[in-house]
Design a protein around this motif. Structure first.
Motif, PDB file in Angstrom:
ATOM      1  N   THR A   1       3.786  10.302   1.654  1.00 39.53           N
ATOM      2  CA  THR A   1       3.708  10.629   3.082  1.00 39.53           C
ATOM      3  C   THR A   1       4.861  11.536   3.495  1.00 39.53           C
ATOM      4  O   THR A   1       5.978  11.067   3.759  1.00 39.53           O
ATOM      5  N   ASP A   2       4.573  12.837   3.540  1.00 41.07           N
ATOM      6  CA  ASP A   2       5.581  13.760   4.065  1.00 41.07           C
ATOM      7  C   ASP A   2       5.450  13.808   5.587  1.00 41.07           C
ATOM      8  O   ASP A   2       4.681  13.043   6.179  1.00 41.07           O
ATOM      9  N   GLU A   3       6.179  14.723   6.240  1.00 42.98           N
ATOM     10  CA  GLU A   3       6.180  14.784   7.713  1.00 42.98           C
ATOM     11  C   GLU A   3       4.775  15.052   8.270  1.00 42.98           C
ATOM     12  O   GLU A   3       4.347  14.442   9.246  1.00 42.98           O
TER      13      GLU A   3
ATOM     14  N   LEU B   1       2.579  12.003   7.838  1.00 47.74           N
ATOM     15  CA  LEU B   1       2.958  10.953   8.784  1.00 47.74           C
ATOM     16  C   LEU B   1       2.354  11.227  10.160  1.00 47.74           C
ATOM     17  O   LEU B   1       1.816  10.318  10.802  1.00 47.74           O
TER      18      LEU B   1
ATOM     19  N   PRO C   1      11.287   1.602   3.090  1.00 51.14           N
ATOM     20  CA  PRO C   1      10.723   2.732   2.335  1.00 51.14           C
ATOM     21  C   PRO C   1      10.366   2.340   0.897  1.00 51.14           C
ATOM     22  O   PRO C   1      11.031   1.499   0.294  1.00 51.14           O
TER      23      PRO C   1
ATOM     24  N   HIS D   1       7.893   9.038   3.600  1.00 56.89           N
ATOM     25  CA  HIS D   1       7.632   8.103   4.706  1.00 56.89           C
ATOM     26  C   HIS D   1       6.612   7.015   4.350  1.00 56.89           C
ATOM     27  O   HIS D   1       6.090   6.343   5.244  1.00 56.89           O
ATOM     28  N   SER D   2       6.336   6.848   3.066  1.00 53.61           N
ATOM     29  CA  SER D   2       5.496   5.724   2.647  1.00 53.61           C
ATOM     30  C   SER D   2       6.378   4.483   2.556  1.00 53.61           C
ATOM     31  O   SER D   2       7.522   4.562   2.094  1.00 53.61           O
TER      32      SER D   2
ATOM     33  N   GLU E   1      12.354   3.645  12.589  1.00 53.32           N
ATOM     34  CA  GLU E   1      11.674   4.653  11.784  1.00 53.32           C
ATOM     35  C   GLU E   1      10.288   4.141  11.393  1.00 53.32           C
ATOM     36  O   GLU E   1      10.127   2.969  11.013  1.00 53.32           O
TER      37      GLU E   1
ATOM     38  N   PHE F   1       6.863   3.900   9.080  1.00 55.87           N
ATOM     39  CA  PHE F   1       6.449   4.040   7.689  1.00 55.87           C
ATOM     40  C   PHE F   1       4.942   3.853   7.568  1.00 55.87           C
ATOM     41  O   PHE F   1       4.364   2.959   8.191  1.00 55.87           O
ATOM     42  N   ASN F   2       4.329   4.702   6.770  1.00 57.50           N
ATOM     43  CA  ASN F   2       2.906   4.592   6.464  1.00 57.50           C
ATOM     44  C   ASN F   2       2.743   3.571   5.335  1.00 57.50           C
ATOM     45  O   ASN F   2       3.305   3.724   4.259  1.00 57.50           O
TER      46      ASN F   2
END
Length: 449
Positions: free
Chosen positions: A89-91, A94, A138, A149-150, A183, A185-186
């Motif tokens: 998951t990049d920006e 996300l 994370p 972002h995973s 923050e 997170f996916n």
């Protein structure tokens, strides 16, 4: 037409009743793959979940959004990337996940808010509560792959979920978690569902998925010749999992199985993999004997055993329809209470599905097998044969040389299993005195080797 309907509906509804009683007050975590929503199944699933909740079940619904996120990524010209079966998951991903989750939450809440007359939702009041029940951390860098972002579940707000459930609401969870610093997170739907089910010690974890369950030969697709294994004891599931390659896609055999095994080992007694493609699969799995998919359980739920006083109600309920249509001779509750230690029963998940009694006649070294009954829900599955073998074992242990039955309708079933017809005069004297000559029952005997 209405008479035919009555004859089909009433026995069916009565057969479902034990499961309604059994599940009342229980907690189910239902994990719905995003593919089910993409396939247009949301309305039907919402209706079935509302019905299950109306029968006293507490429901936590966790939705996935894999295809919806991929669709958002394609719209932005961005490629979906995975590793180790987890999305990287990049920006951009996300942002897409947050958009997809918001849209799906809106659609799911709308589905539970419908109440049109003449629909299954008429009169249903389903309060849906969602929120920040999941604290995440994370995934980090694994084998040189930065998952950005995973995330993984760090903590579940058990008290918050239980309060919402006790309030009578359905708890809706998206595969998102937040760190203590805020923050996002996916997460994966499967991990959220497994973590929540384990944390709240749910009675069931149900994956509503693209796959039909685990085939008896997992190396081949499920078919008539390779049916779905309806019940996998935890030990067998662990062995199977160890023999399979690490899953990369949801259609891989190990993909959902690994989460069922984890939840089962964590104290969730029953863990199911069922197909969303079959209309009403949730109802079929929860309220029908043997269900429709695969259930991973800590131990085999079916037991063949001698009856106890606690089984009297179940035996009465089982044999009553057969007494009513004349297949069995009517027995009073007092008679069954007196003779309950003579009965053998098959029980599955707390419900009696088959029984038979063995009345000994020691002076003639024989015994009568009576009231052999198998529920219409589980006929043709070998339960009658299993009960017969157990009764034969009991008879041998008591020193009997034969067993006999009296029947007016099922003579051929017994003849196929080694019984031979004899004249009623063969009966032991004590039994001959009670023989109903008007009923004209056939007498069949099996010698015990």
């Amino acid at each position: 037409m209405s008479t035919v309907f009555n004859f089909t509906f009433v026995p069916w509804f009565r057969s479902v009743a034990p499961y309604i009683h059994m599940h009342r007050g229980k907690t189910f975590v239902v994990a719905m793959a995003g593919e089910a929503i993409a396939a247009g199944k949301l309305q039907a699933i919402a209706q079935d979940l509302a019905l299950i909740q109306s029968m006293g079940v507490k429901v936590v619904l966790v939705h996935g959004f894999r295809p919806q996120v991929n669709e958002q990524l394609r719209a932005k010209g961005h490629e979906a990337r995975y590793s180790h079966g987890i999305r990287i998951t990049d920006e951009v991903a996300l942002d897409c996940a947050q958009e997809a989750a918001g849209q799906l939450r809106y659609e799911i809440e709308a589905a539970f808010s419908q109440g049109l007359p003449n629909t299954p939702m008429a009169g249903a009041t389903v309060r849906v509560i969602s929120g920040n029940f999941i604290t995440a951390r994370p995934v980090g860098v694994v084998d040189g792959v930065d998952f950005m972002h995973s995330g993984l579940v760090r903590k579940v707000d058990v008290a918050g979920i239980r309060r919402a459930l006790d309030f009578g609401a359905m708890v809706l969870l998206s595969p998102f978690g937040f760190s203590p610093t805020g923050e996002a997170f996916n997460l994966t739907m499967e991990e959220v569902a497994t973590s929540v089910a384990t944390a709240i010690q749910a009675d069931k974890l149900i994956f509503l998925t693209e796959v039909a369950g685990i085939a008896q030969d997992p190396s081949q697709p499920a078919s008539e010749d390779n049916p779905i294994d309806t019940e996998l004891p935890l030990a067998d599931a662990k062995k199977l999992l160890a023999s399979l390659p690490a899953p990369q896609r949801p259609t891989d055999t190990a993909f959902y199985l690994q989460h069922c095994v984890k939840a089962c080992a964590g104290g969730v007694e029953r863990n199911h993999i069922i197909p969303f493609s079959v209309d009403g699969s949730l109802l079929l799995e929860v309220y029908v004997h043997d269900g429709i998919g695969t259930m991973v359980v800590d131990e085999k739920l079916e037991s063949l055993r001698e009856a106890t006083v606690d089984d009297i109600g179940g035996i009465l309920q089982l044999i009553e329809p057969f007494e009513r249509d004349g297949t069995l001779v009517k027995r009073s509750r007092t008679e069954i209470e007196r003779d309950v230690n003579l009965y053998t029963v098959i029980e599955h998940d707390g419900v009696i599905f088959g029984c038979a009694a063995l009345y000994p006649y020691p002076e003639a070294r024989t015994g009568e097998m009576a009231a052999l009954t198998v529920s219409s829900q589980s006929q043709s599955q070998g339960d009658g044969e299993r009960i017969l073998k157990r009764v034969e074992q009991r008879a041998k242990a008591m020193g009997m040389e034969s067993i006999f039955v009296l029947t007016t309708r099922t003579m051929h079933w017994f003849i196929k299993r080694g019984f031979k017809q004899v004249d009623p005069e063969w009966l032991p004297e004590a039994r001959k005195k009670k023989y109903n000559w008007d009923r004209k029952s056939q007498v069949l005997v099996k010698r015990l080797g």
